[in-house]
Design an enzyme around this catalytic site. Structure first.
Site, short mmCIF file in Angstrom:
data_model
loop_
_atom_site.label_atom_id
_atom_site.label_comp_id
_atom_site.label_asym_id
_atom_site.label_seq_id
_atom_site.Cartn_x
_atom_site.Cartn_y
_atom_site.Cartn_z
N SER A 296 0.82 -1.21 0.00
CA SER A 296 0.00 0.00 0.00
C SER A 296 0.86 1.25 0.00
O SER A 296 1.93 1.31 0.61
CB SER A 296 -0.92 0.01 1.23
N SER B 93 -12.38 -2.46 -9.93
CA SER B 93 -12.53 -2.26 -8.49
C SER B 93 -13.43 -1.07 -8.20
O SER B 93 -13.40 -0.07 -8.92
CB SER B 93 -11.15 -2.01 -7.86
N HIS C 238 -13.14 0.04 -5.02
CA HIS C 238 -12.41 0.38 -3.80
C HIS C 238 -13.03 -0.31 -2.58
O HIS C 238 -13.09 0.26 -1.49
CB HIS C 238 -12.38 1.89 -3.59
N ARG D 2 -15.82 1.44 -0.59
CA ARG D 2 -15.46 2.53 0.31
C ARG D 2 -15.52 3.91 -0.35
O ARG D 2 -15.23 4.91 0.30
CB ARG D 2 -14.05 2.28 0.85
N ASP E 110 -11.04 -6.96 -7.75
CA ASP E 110 -11.19 -7.19 -6.31
C ASP E 110 -12.61 -6.84 -5.90
O ASP E 110 -13.44 -6.45 -6.71
CB ASP E 110 -10.15 -6.40 -5.52
N ARG F 198 -14.29 -13.73 -0.43
CA ARG F 198 -14.16 -14.32 0.90
C ARG F 198 -13.96 -15.84 0.87
O ARG F 198 -13.59 -16.43 1.87
CB ARG F 198 -15.42 -14.04 1.73
N GLY G 9 -8.27 -8.41 -0.21
CA GLY G 9 -7.85 -7.35 0.70
C GLY G 9 -8.28 -7.61 2.12
O GLY G 9 -7.47 -7.92 2.99
#
Length: 410
Positions: free
Chosen positions: A117, A285, A287, A290, A318, A322, A341
């Site tokens: 990151s 993505s 994010h 978020r 992404d 899970r 992530g």
């Protein structure tokens, strides 16, 4: 007897990512967990990222010899031992001391790439040297472009394989559940302050004797003495650049000689544009739910993007992964790799390096089991014949449109 998940502290006894999530929730303070857990506003995008997998069913084949299975893939001319990698997750040092090293080391041991990151608390040079393996570096296009150029130079010198430029955060999303933990910006309220004191294991790992983690790769961008996780937030917010455009991607492509991956795309037209500018890969993505609430998921648009650009760059994605079955579904739809992530971050919060190792092991084992039960021996055999999804049946790929895009890019 009522069913219940494992409630102990040993990550090796976790059987699922959900159990690691529960362990992380107990081990770290609420404000740390909420930072990882939450999404923006009503969290509808966050929920969509998970709900989409429930719409997709498998169509397995029987009487196939699957006694020998291989879940590895080829990515940028090199073997990866699984079809997933660890994506960039900021502030990892808040979950466990030197969390970035734990994540990178676990990825290296598992034979998968790790994306460091931009908001890491260990310097990129240390991560590459101490962890080994395939390290990629996330970058944001800050207003101070000279800093971005210097970071790229550092990455090149450290033999970082790829830069992953994140494009969907030119404006911060409103993460309300995260904000509710603070009485004022970055000042915990009384409830959360007391909650920190109720987590002595975390305090001994993260705060003592090291103190609050500090950003290790942003020193040239921040005012003197403002490199702590607490102090840097306001300075970083001012560096976000709403004028970010494709011209900046072109600038970075000209600057960076290694692999360039554009992360944060969610529209097929943007994927085609990335091809025209010489990107080596993209990451579909939103994010992690978020940023823009109400967005489609990466899985929703994956079939369209595959129609547009498959074979011309690496297609990664992404958001909400899970289970190994989630990863297999993405690969069957044409993805080249998946980024995880929260799954590995929960492992980090549950037990440091041991928790990350366990998260990776769980996902690899699940992927191996799923492809065997589907009736295939390797990831490369997967395609949409093994998938049942209403969206696929309703989709009408436009070969005419694709041809026009290819002409435009020539």
């Amino acid at each position: 007897m009522q069913r219940r998940l494992y409630t102990g502290n040993d990550p090796r006894r976790a059987h699922s990512i959900e159990e690691l999530r529960g362990m992380a929730r107990r081990r770290v303070p609420n404000f740390c967990f909420e930072y990882v857990e939450g999404g923006s506003e009503d969290e509808s995008t966050l929920r969509r990222n998970r709900d989409v997998f429930g719409e997709i069913a498998f169509r397995p084949r029987s009487l196939v010899d699957v006694s020998k299975r291989d879940i590895g893939i080829n990515l940028f001319g090199r073997r990866s031992n699984a079809p997933f990698m660890i994506g960039p997750t900021g502030f990892s040092g808040l979950l466990s001391h030197e969390g970035d090293i734990a994540l990178a080391s676990a990825a290296a041991a598992a034979g998968v790439p790790y994306i460091l990151s931009n908001a890491s608390t260990v310097a990129l040079e240390q991560v590459v040297e101490r962890a080994g393996g395939r390290v990629w570096m996330q970058v944001y296009m800050y207003r101070t472009r000279d800093f971005v150029a210097k970071l790229a130079a550092r990455a090149k010198k450290a033999n970082v394989e790829a830069l992953v430029v994140t494009t969907d955060s030119a404006i911060y999303g409103k993460r309300e559940w995260d904000l509710r933990n603070y009485a004022r910006p970055l000042k915990l309220d009384v409830r959360n302050t007391l909650d920190v004191l109720a987590h002595p294991r975390w305090m001994m790992d993260v705060l003592w004797p090291h103190g609050m983690p500090r950003f290790a790769n942003l020193g040239d961008l921040l005012p003197p003495g403002q490199d702590s996780v607490r102090g840097a937030a306001s300075a970083l917010a001012k560096e976000l650049d709403p004028s970010l455009s494709w011209n900046d991607i072109r600038w970075l492509r000209d600057l960076w000689p290694g692999k360039l991956i554009v992360k944060g795309l969610i529209h097929p037209d943007d994927a085609a544009r990335a091809v025209s500018l010489g990107a080596d890969g993209i990451v579909l993505s939103n994010h992690g739910g978020r940023q823009l609430d109400g967005s489609v998921s990466a899985m929703d648009v994956l079939p369209e993007v595959v129609d547009e650009v498959k074979g011309r760059l690496a297609i990664m994605l992404d958001g909400g992964f899970r289970r190994g079955s989630d990863i297999v579904k993405a690969m069957a739809l044409g993805a080249d790799a998946v980024l995880v992530g929260r799954a590995t971050t929960w492992g980090l919060g549950a037990g440091g390096r041991a928790g990350v190792d366990r998260a990776i092991e769980i996902l690899k084992t699940e992927v191996d089991r799923v492809i065997g039960l589907l009736g295939v021996s390797s990831i490369g055999e997967l395609d949409t014949r093994f998938i049942e999804w209403a969206r696929l049946g309703a989709r009408q790929p436009s070969h005419t449109k694709q041809a026009s895009v290819e002409l435009e890019l020539q």
